[in-house]
Design a protein around this motif. Structure first.
Motif, PDB file in Angstrom:
ATOM      1  N   UNK A   1      57.677  54.209  19.559  1.00 24.82           N
ATOM      2  CA  UNK A   1      56.667  53.323  20.146  1.00 24.82           C
ATOM      3  C   UNK A   1      56.271  52.173  19.216  1.00 24.82           C
ATOM      4  N   UNK A   2      56.640  52.248  17.953  1.00 24.71           N
ATOM      5  CA  UNK A   2      56.325  51.160  17.014  1.00 24.71           C
ATOM      6  C   UNK A   2      57.147  49.937  17.376  1.00 24.71           C
ATOM      7  N   UNK A   3      56.518  48.776  17.351  1.00 26.58           N
ATOM      8  CA  UNK A   3      57.201  47.525  17.703  1.00 26.58           C
ATOM      9  C   UNK A   3      57.332  46.594  16.506  1.00 26.58           C
ATOM     10  N   UNK A   4      57.232  47.132  15.318  1.00 28.55           N
ATOM     11  CA  UNK A   4      57.280  46.297  14.118  1.00 28.55           C
ATOM     12  C   UNK A   4      58.644  46.410  13.451  1.00 28.55           C
ATOM     13  N   UNK A   5      58.915  45.510  12.510  1.00 29.14           N
ATOM     14  CA  UNK A   5      60.167  45.601  11.764  1.00 29.14           C
ATOM     15  C   UNK A   5      60.033  46.565  10.588  1.00 29.14           C
ATOM     16  N   UNK A   6      58.804  46.757  10.097  1.00 31.84           N
ATOM     17  CA  UNK A   6      58.578  47.664   8.968  1.00 31.84           C
ATOM     18  C   UNK A   6      57.458  48.638   9.293  1.00 31.84           C
ATOM     19  N   UNK A   7      57.546  49.812   8.650  1.00 28.67           N
ATOM     20  CA  UNK A   7      56.467  50.788   8.750  1.00 28.67           C
ATOM     21  C   UNK A   7      55.970  51.084   7.339  1.00 28.67           C
ATOM     22  N   UNK A   8      54.723  51.474   7.265  1.00 23.66           N
ATOM     23  CA  UNK A   8      54.125  51.845   5.989  1.00 23.66           C
ATOM     24  C   UNK A   8      53.737  53.307   6.053  1.00 23.66           C
ATOM     25  N   UNK A   9      54.079  54.049   5.001  1.00 22.28           N
ATOM     26  CA  UNK A   9      53.730  55.460   4.892  1.00 22.28           C
ATOM     27  C   UNK A   9      52.783  55.581   3.707  1.00 22.28           C
ATOM     28  N   UNK A  10      51.581  56.136   3.949  1.00 20.76           N
ATOM     29  CA  UNK A  10      50.584  56.270   2.894  1.00 20.76           C
ATOM     30  C   UNK A  10      50.274  57.747   2.691  1.00 20.76           C
ATOM     31  N   UNK A  11      50.304  58.182   1.411  1.00 17.17           N
ATOM     32  CA  UNK A  11      50.096  59.589   1.066  1.00 17.17           C
ATOM     33  C   UNK A  11      49.151  59.716  -0.123  1.00 17.17           C
ATOM     34  N   UNK A  12      48.529  60.869  -0.235  1.00 13.18           N
ATOM     35  CA  UNK A  12      47.760  61.172  -1.444  1.00 13.18           C
ATOM     36  C   UNK A  12      48.411  62.327  -2.197  1.00 13.18           C
ATOM     37  N   UNK A  13      48.724  63.411  -1.502  1.00 13.27           N
ATOM     38  CA  UNK A  13      49.498  64.517  -2.071  1.00 13.27           C
ATOM     39  C   UNK A  13      50.162  65.274  -0.930  1.00 13.27           C
ATOM     40  N   UNK A  14      51.011  66.235  -1.259  1.00 13.71           N
ATOM     41  CA  UNK A  14      51.869  66.879  -0.261  1.00 13.71           C
ATOM     42  C   UNK A  14      51.107  67.621   0.837  1.00 13.71           C
ATOM     43  N   UNK A  15      49.887  68.092   0.571  1.00  5.86           N
ATOM     44  CA  UNK A  15      49.145  68.856   1.575  1.00  5.86           C
ATOM     45  C   UNK A  15      48.092  68.022   2.325  1.00  5.86           C
ATOM     46  N   UNK A  16      47.981  66.759   2.011  1.00  8.01           N
ATOM     47  CA  UNK A  16      46.957  65.910   2.627  1.00  8.01           C
ATOM     48  C   UNK A  16      47.530  65.184   3.847  1.00  8.01           C
ATOM     49  N   UNK A  17      46.660  64.743   4.746  1.00  6.89           N
ATOM     50  CA  UNK A  17      47.143  63.946   5.877  1.00  6.89           C
ATOM     51  C   UNK A  17      47.877  62.696   5.396  1.00  6.89           C
ATOM     52  N   UNK A  18      48.846  62.267   6.192  1.00  9.30           N
ATOM     53  CA  UNK A  18      49.665  61.102   5.896  1.00  9.30           C
ATOM     54  C   UNK A  18      49.399  60.078   6.993  1.00  9.30           C
ATOM     55  N   UNK A  19      49.406  58.807   6.628  1.00  9.90           N
ATOM     56  CA  UNK A  19      49.183  57.748   7.605  1.00  9.90           C
ATOM     57  C   UNK A  19      50.442  56.896   7.736  1.00  9.90           C
ATOM     58  N   UNK A  20      50.990  56.826   8.960  1.00 13.43           N
ATOM     59  CA  UNK A  20      52.094  55.931   9.286  1.00 13.43           C
ATOM     60  C   UNK A  20      51.501  54.742  10.024  1.00 13.43           C
ATOM     61  N   UNK A  21      51.840  53.529   9.589  1.00 14.90           N
ATOM     62  CA  UNK A  21      51.340  52.315  10.225  1.00 14.90           C
ATOM     63  C   UNK A  21      52.517  51.411  10.560  1.00 14.90           C
ATOM     64  N   UNK A  22      52.514  50.870  11.768  1.00 19.94           N
ATOM     65  CA  UNK A  22      53.517  49.885  12.166  1.00 19.94           C
ATOM     66  C   UNK A  22      53.021  48.530  11.665  1.00 19.94           C
ATOM     67  N   UNK A  23      53.613  48.021  10.592  1.00 20.29           N
ATOM     68  CA  UNK A  23      53.147  46.781   9.967  1.00 20.29           C
ATOM     69  C   UNK A  23      53.424  45.583  10.860  1.00 20.29           C
ATOM     70  N   UNK A  24      52.394  44.796  11.101  1.00 18.78           N
ATOM     71  CA  UNK A  24      52.544  43.608  11.918  1.00 18.78           C
ATOM     72  C   UNK A  24      52.645  43.886  13.409  1.00 18.78           C
ATOM     73  N   UNK A  25      52.495  45.133  13.807  1.00 21.26           N
ATOM     74  CA  UNK A  25      52.559  45.497  15.228  1.00 21.26           C
ATOM     75  C   UNK A  25      51.356  44.890  15.933  1.00 21.26           C
ATOM     76  N   UNK A  26      51.581  44.273  17.066  1.00 22.93           N
ATOM     77  CA  UNK A  26      50.475  43.609  17.762  1.00 22.93           C
ATOM     78  C   UNK A  26      49.426  44.583  18.266  1.00 22.93           C
ATOM     79  N   UNK A  27      49.758  45.870  18.278  1.00 18.65           N
ATOM     80  CA  UNK A  27      48.811  46.884  18.748  1.00 18.65           C
ATOM     81  C   UNK A  27      48.157  47.646  17.598  1.00 18.65           C
ATOM     82  N   UNK A  28      48.440  47.260  16.344  1.00 13.05           N
ATOM     83  CA  UNK A  28      47.872  47.928  15.176  1.00 13.05           C
ATOM     84  C   UNK A  28      48.052  49.443  15.287  1.00 13.05           C
TER      85      UNK A  28
END
Length: 195
Positions: free
Chosen positions: A165-192
């Motif tokens: 469903x991501x419409x961007x050319x790049x994605x960003x993966x943000x982590x703190x440590x292996x057991x913490x929630x991870x955030x995937x973001x579609x960079x530049x996606x018009x729907x954020x």
């Protein structure tokens, strides 16, 4: 329009501009299975009417009315970390190819998990999986990574859902440590899109 979805393992959020919105801000909790029906309805424009007990979606000659669910939707911001120690930027298509390659192996495992190794020194993310029936396999994708090296297990199905469903050319993966929630973001996606 803010759309959020959650299950026991993941949450997603995206925004959409509504050019002709009239009225005060409103909210409704709707069952995901019925919302998916909208993807089968032909047409490019959807008109939404929020009623006291339901929401009606008008798509051309088709009207889909969905009953609201009572209650309060969970606050996704509460489970999303405010600060991340590791940030990786990866090409969406490239990550999709790697996920598909390693997915051949994860389909034969009971948990569908793949191991992701983020290595800032080599600027690579190595994705691998092992199956008793098929064997093991890995694939590498180039990435811009800041922070310390980290190894994390992800469900490839969930990652493929996001990439689908991501419409961007790049994605960003943000982590703190292996057991913490991870955030995937579609960079530049018009729907954020955030997952």
């Amino acid at each position: 329009l803010l759309v959020e979805a959650a299950d026991g393992f993941r949450a997603a959020r995206c925004y959409m501009d509504i050019p002709h919105y009239k009225g005060e801000p409103q909210s409704a909790i709707l069952p995901a299975e019925q919302i998916r029906l909208l993807t089968r309805v032909p047409g490019d424009e959807v008109y939404i009417l929020i009623l006291p007990d339901s929401v009606a979606f008008y798509c051309g000659d088709t009207v889909l009315t969905i009953q609201k669910i009572e209650g309060q939707f969970p606050d996704i911001e509460q489970i999303t970390p405010k600060k991340f120690d590791i940030v990786a930027q990866i090409g969406r298509k490239e990550l999709g190819v790697v996920a598909k390659q390693v997915g051949v192996i994860t389909r034969t495992t009971s948990n569908g998990l793949a191991v992701f190794e983020f290595n800032p020194a080599t600027k690579h993310v190595t994705v691998s999986s092992v199956s008793e029936e098929v064997g093991k396999g890995s694939s590498i994708v180039e990435s811009t990574i800041t922070g310390e090296p980290i190894t994390v297990g992800f469900s490839l199905k969930m990652i493929q859902d996001f990439l689908g469903v991501a419409e961007s050319s790049d994605v960003q993966v943000e982590l703190t440590h292996a057991q913490a929630p991870v955030l995937f973001t579609a960079l530049g996606d018009m729907h954020d899109l955030r997952y």
